[in-house]
Design a protein around this motif. Structure first.
Motif, PDB file in Angstrom:
ATOM      1  N   VAL A   1       9.039   7.728  -4.503  1.00  0.00           N
ATOM      2  CA  VAL A   1       8.506   8.490  -5.641  1.00  0.00           C
ATOM      3  C   VAL A   1       7.332   7.751  -6.310  1.00  0.00           C
ATOM      4  CG1 VAL A   1      10.660   9.703  -6.090  1.00  0.00           C
ATOM      5  CG2 VAL A   1      10.208   7.527  -7.234  1.00  0.00           C
ATOM      6  N   THR A   2       6.657   8.462  -7.185  1.00  0.00           N
ATOM      7  CA  THR A   2       5.522   8.036  -8.031  1.00  0.00           C
ATOM      8  C   THR A   2       4.185   7.952  -7.298  1.00  0.00           C
ATOM      9  OG1 THR A   2       5.599   5.592  -7.814  1.00  0.00           O
ATOM     10  CG2 THR A   2       7.104   6.596  -9.432  1.00  0.00           C
ATOM     11  N   HIS A   3       4.089   8.500  -6.089  1.00  0.00           N
ATOM     12  CA  HIS A   3       2.830   8.412  -5.354  1.00  0.00           C
ATOM     13  C   HIS A   3       2.192   9.791  -5.158  1.00  0.00           C
ATOM     14  CE1 HIS A   3       3.960   4.309  -4.571  1.00  0.00           C
ATOM     15  NE2 HIS A   3       5.079   4.709  -4.012  1.00  0.00           N
ATOM     16  N   ASN A   4       0.895   9.755  -4.862  1.00  0.00           N
ATOM     17  CA  ASN A   4       0.210  10.975  -4.432  1.00  0.00           C
ATOM     18  C   ASN A   4      -0.895  10.583  -3.453  1.00  0.00           C
ATOM     19  OD1 ASN A   4      -1.921  10.024  -6.040  1.00  0.00           O
ATOM     20  ND2 ASN A   4      -2.399  12.049  -6.846  1.00  0.00           N
TER      21      ASN A   4
ATOM     22  N   GLN B   1      -6.757   7.771  -1.788  1.00  0.00           N
ATOM     23  CA  GLN B   1      -6.150   6.926  -2.810  1.00  0.00           C
ATOM     24  C   GLN B   1      -4.884   7.553  -3.373  1.00  0.00           C
ATOM     25  OE1 GLN B   1      -8.003   6.887  -6.701  1.00  0.00           O
ATOM     26  NE2 GLN B   1      -9.195   8.738  -6.235  1.00  0.00           N
ATOM     27  N   CYS B   2      -3.973   6.668  -3.787  1.00  0.00           N
ATOM     28  CA  CYS B   2      -2.874   7.067  -4.660  1.00  0.00           C
ATOM     29  C   CYS B   2      -3.389   6.794  -6.072  1.00  0.00           C
ATOM     30  CB  CYS B   2      -1.626   6.243  -4.373  1.00  0.00           C
ATOM     31  SG  CYS B   2      -0.340   6.484  -5.616  1.00  0.00           S
ATOM     32  N   ILE B   3      -3.516   7.840  -6.870  1.00  0.00           N
ATOM     33  CA  ILE B   3      -4.162   7.674  -8.175  1.00  0.00           C
ATOM     34  C   ILE B   3      -3.420   6.673  -9.082  1.00  0.00           C
ATOM     35  CG2 ILE B   3      -4.824   8.897 -10.302  1.00  0.00           C
ATOM     36  CD1 ILE B   3      -5.722  11.222  -8.444  1.00  0.00           C
ATOM     37  N   PRO B   4      -2.075   6.739  -9.209  1.00  0.00           N
ATOM     38  CA  PRO B   4      -1.408   5.751 -10.079  1.00  0.00           C
ATOM     39  C   PRO B   4      -1.558   4.307  -9.595  1.00  0.00           C
ATOM     40  CG  PRO B   4       0.078   7.580  -9.594  1.00  0.00           C
ATOM     41  CD  PRO B   4      -1.120   7.735  -8.703  1.00  0.00           C
ATOM     42  N   HIS B   5      -1.733   4.104  -8.295  1.00  0.00           N
ATOM     43  CA  HIS B   5      -1.737   2.749  -7.747  1.00  0.00           C
ATOM     44  C   HIS B   5      -3.064   2.372  -7.085  1.00  0.00           C
ATOM     45  CE1 HIS B   5       2.652   4.002  -7.650  1.00  0.00           C
ATOM     46  NE2 HIS B   5       2.546   3.107  -8.604  1.00  0.00           N
ATOM     47  N   TYR B   6      -4.122   3.052  -7.506  1.00  0.00           N
ATOM     48  CA  TYR B   6      -5.430   2.785  -6.910  1.00  0.00           C
ATOM     49  C   TYR B   6      -5.862   1.338  -7.154  1.00  0.00           C
ATOM     50  CZ  TYR B   6     -10.449   3.345  -6.008  1.00  0.00           C
ATOM     51  OH  TYR B   6     -11.731   3.219  -5.528  1.00  0.00           O
TER      52      TYR B   6
ATOM     53  N   GLY C   1      -4.536  -1.187  -4.983  1.00  0.00           N
ATOM     54  CA  GLY C   1      -4.977  -1.156  -3.595  1.00  0.00           C
ATOM     55  C   GLY C   1      -4.210  -0.193  -2.712  1.00  0.00           C
ATOM     56  N   MET C   2      -3.604   0.847  -3.314  1.00  0.00           N
ATOM     57  CA  MET C   2      -2.911   1.836  -2.474  1.00  0.00           C
ATOM     58  C   MET C   2      -3.935   2.858  -1.986  1.00  0.00           C
ATOM     59  SD  MET C   2       0.641   3.876  -3.017  1.00  0.00           S
ATOM     60  CE  MET C   2       1.177   5.119  -1.829  1.00  0.00           C
ATOM     61  N   VAL C   3      -4.501   2.540  -0.810  1.00  0.00           N
ATOM     62  CA  VAL C   3      -5.569   3.355  -0.219  1.00  0.00           C
ATOM     63  C   VAL C   3      -5.392   3.395   1.290  1.00  0.00           C
ATOM     64  CG1 VAL C   3      -7.302   2.908  -2.015  1.00  0.00           C
ATOM     65  CG2 VAL C   3      -7.069   1.315  -0.084  1.00  0.00           C
TER      66      VAL C   3
HETATM   67 CU    CU Z   1       1.225   5.069  -5.196  1.00  0.00          CU
END
Ligand code: CU
Length: 151
Positions: free
Chosen positions: A67-70, A106-111, A114-116
Protein backbone atom coordinates in the motif's frame (compact mmCIF):
# COMPACT_ATOMS: atom_id res chain seq x y z
CA UNK A 1 -5.89 -17.35 -54.56
CA UNK A 2 -2.58 -16.32 -52.99
CA UNK A 3 0.30 -18.67 -53.65
CA UNK A 4 1.87 -20.33 -50.64
CA UNK A 5 5.08 -18.64 -49.49
CA UNK A 6 8.22 -20.16 -50.92
CA UNK A 7 10.91 -21.74 -48.81
CA UNK A 8 12.93 -18.51 -48.86
CA UNK A 9 10.11 -16.56 -47.18
CA UNK A 10 9.74 -19.16 -44.44
CA UNK A 11 13.45 -19.00 -43.64
CA UNK A 12 13.41 -15.19 -43.52
CA UNK A 13 10.64 -15.01 -40.91
CA UNK A 14 12.70 -15.84 -37.78
CA UNK A 15 15.29 -13.25 -38.85
CA UNK A 16 12.61 -10.57 -38.91
CA UNK A 17 11.59 -11.51 -35.38
CA UNK A 18 15.20 -11.38 -34.17
CA UNK A 19 15.74 -7.95 -35.74
CA UNK A 20 13.27 -6.62 -33.16
CA UNK A 21 16.24 -6.60 -30.77
CA UNK A 22 15.46 -6.90 -27.08
CA UNK A 23 11.83 -5.96 -27.47
CA UNK A 24 9.62 -8.92 -26.62
CA UNK A 25 6.76 -9.64 -28.98
CA UNK A 26 3.55 -7.85 -28.07
CA UNK A 27 0.96 -10.37 -26.91
CA UNK A 28 -2.67 -9.39 -27.03
CA UNK A 29 -4.36 -9.63 -23.66
CA UNK A 30 -1.16 -9.98 -21.66
CA UNK A 31 0.08 -6.77 -20.08
CA UNK A 32 3.52 -6.72 -18.47
CA UNK A 33 3.26 -6.56 -14.68
CA UNK A 34 5.16 -4.21 -12.37
CA UNK A 35 4.86 -4.57 -8.60
CA UNK A 36 4.88 -1.48 -6.40
CA UNK A 37 6.78 -2.52 -3.27
CA UNK A 38 7.90 -1.15 0.11
CA UNK A 39 10.98 -3.31 -0.13
CA UNK A 40 12.65 -6.04 -2.17
CA UNK A 41 16.15 -7.54 -2.35
CA UNK A 42 17.58 -4.40 -3.98
CA UNK A 43 16.24 -1.80 -1.53
CA UNK A 44 13.26 0.12 -0.22
CA UNK A 45 10.47 1.85 -2.15
CA UNK A 46 10.90 0.09 -5.47
CA UNK A 47 9.17 -0.93 -8.63
CA UNK A 48 9.83 -4.54 -9.60
CA UNK A 49 11.05 -4.70 -12.29
CA UNK A 50 12.40 -1.15 -12.45
CA UNK A 51 13.21 -1.31 -16.17
CA UNK A 52 11.12 -2.51 -19.10
CA UNK A 53 11.67 -2.46 -22.83
CA UNK A 54 8.38 -2.58 -24.70
CA UNK A 55 7.20 -2.76 -28.26
CA UNK A 56 4.91 0.16 -29.11
CA UNK A 57 1.33 -0.73 -28.15
CA UNK A 58 2.28 -3.01 -25.25
CA UNK A 59 0.55 -2.48 -21.93
CA UNK A 60 1.85 -2.39 -18.38
CA UNK A 61 -0.18 -3.20 -15.31
CA UNK A 62 1.14 -1.52 -12.16
CA UNK A 63 0.11 -3.73 -9.23
CA UNK A 64 -0.61 -2.28 -5.79
CA UNK A 65 1.28 -5.15 -4.14
CA UNK A 66 2.06 -3.01 -1.09
CA UNK A 67 0.00 0.00 0.00
CA UNK A 68 0.74 3.77 -0.24
CA UNK A 69 2.17 3.65 -3.78
CA UNK A 70 1.10 4.82 -7.21
CA UNK A 71 2.54 5.13 -10.70
CA UNK A 72 2.68 8.37 -12.66
CA UNK A 73 4.72 9.84 -15.48
CA UNK A 74 7.63 12.16 -14.64
CA UNK A 75 6.86 15.30 -16.71
CA UNK A 76 10.52 15.88 -17.64
CA UNK A 77 10.79 12.28 -18.89
CA UNK A 78 7.84 11.91 -21.26
CA UNK A 79 8.38 11.39 -25.00
CA UNK A 80 6.95 14.11 -27.21
CA UNK A 81 3.35 13.31 -28.10
CA UNK A 82 2.88 10.79 -25.27
CA UNK A 83 -0.02 11.19 -22.86
CA UNK A 84 0.87 11.66 -19.17
CA UNK A 85 -0.87 9.44 -16.62
CA UNK A 86 -1.30 9.39 -12.86
CA UNK A 87 -2.57 6.34 -11.00
CA UNK A 88 -4.41 6.61 -7.70
CA UNK A 89 -2.63 5.66 -4.49
CA UNK A 90 -3.23 1.98 -3.57
CA UNK A 91 -4.88 1.24 -6.90
CA UNK A 92 -3.84 -0.92 -9.82
CA UNK A 93 -3.50 0.94 -13.10
CA UNK A 94 -3.03 -0.40 -16.62
CA UNK A 95 -1.35 1.80 -19.20
CA UNK A 96 -0.76 1.31 -22.91
CA UNK A 97 2.50 2.71 -24.29
CA UNK A 98 2.05 3.67 -27.94
CA UNK A 99 4.58 6.47 -28.42
CA UNK A 100 8.22 5.34 -28.70
CA UNK A 101 10.81 6.85 -26.40
CA UNK A 102 12.06 6.81 -22.82
CA UNK A 103 9.52 7.20 -20.01
CA UNK A 104 10.36 8.02 -16.40
CA UNK A 105 7.78 6.63 -13.97
CA UNK A 106 7.43 7.87 -10.40
CA UNK A 107 5.59 7.00 -7.23
CA UNK A 108 4.44 10.46 -6.19
CA UNK A 109 4.60 9.94 -2.37
CA UNK A 110 8.08 8.38 -2.61
CA UNK A 111 9.60 10.29 -5.51
CA UNK A 112 12.21 12.07 -3.36
CA UNK A 113 13.15 8.65 -1.92
CA UNK A 114 13.93 7.46 -5.41
CA UNK A 115 10.89 5.30 -6.16
CA UNK A 116 11.16 5.50 -9.95
CA UNK A 117 11.54 3.25 -12.97
CA UNK A 118 12.39 3.52 -16.65
CA UNK A 119 10.39 2.25 -19.61
CA UNK A 120 11.92 2.30 -23.08
CA UNK A 121 9.33 1.91 -25.81
CA UNK A 122 10.68 0.87 -29.19
CA UNK A 123 14.27 0.96 -30.37
CA UNK A 124 16.90 3.15 -28.77
CA UNK A 125 19.82 2.77 -26.41
CA UNK A 126 19.19 3.90 -22.84
CA UNK A 127 22.19 6.07 -21.96
CA UNK A 128 22.98 8.58 -19.16
CA UNK A 129 22.67 11.38 -21.74
CA UNK A 130 18.94 10.63 -21.94
CA UNK A 131 18.40 11.28 -18.22
CA UNK A 132 17.57 14.98 -17.74
CA UNK A 133 19.34 17.27 -15.26
CA UNK A 134 17.60 18.64 -12.21
CA UNK A 135 16.15 15.40 -10.82
CA UNK A 136 16.30 14.77 -7.03
CA UNK A 137 19.57 13.09 -5.91
CA UNK A 138 17.94 9.74 -4.95
CA UNK A 139 16.15 9.65 -8.30
CA UNK A 140 19.40 10.25 -10.20
CA UNK A 141 21.03 7.53 -8.07
CA UNK A 142 18.30 4.98 -8.84
CA UNK A 143 18.49 5.75 -12.56
CA UNK A 144 22.29 5.36 -12.45
CA UNK A 145 21.82 1.94 -10.82
CA UNK A 146 19.37 0.87 -13.51
CA UNK A 147 21.65 2.07 -16.33
CA UNK A 148 24.66 0.32 -14.76
CA UNK A 149 22.71 -2.95 -14.71
CA UNK A 150 21.76 -2.52 -18.37
CA UNK A 151 25.49 -2.26 -19.16
CU1 CU B 1 5.74 4.55 -3.35
Amino acid sequence: MKPLPGRRALVALPLLVLSGGLAPPARAGAPREVKMLNRNATGGMVYEPDFLRLAPGERVKFLATHVTHNAATIPAMLPEGATPFKGRINEEIEVRFDVPGLYGIQCIPHYAMGMVMLIQVGEGEVTPARIPDGLPPRVRERFREILARLG
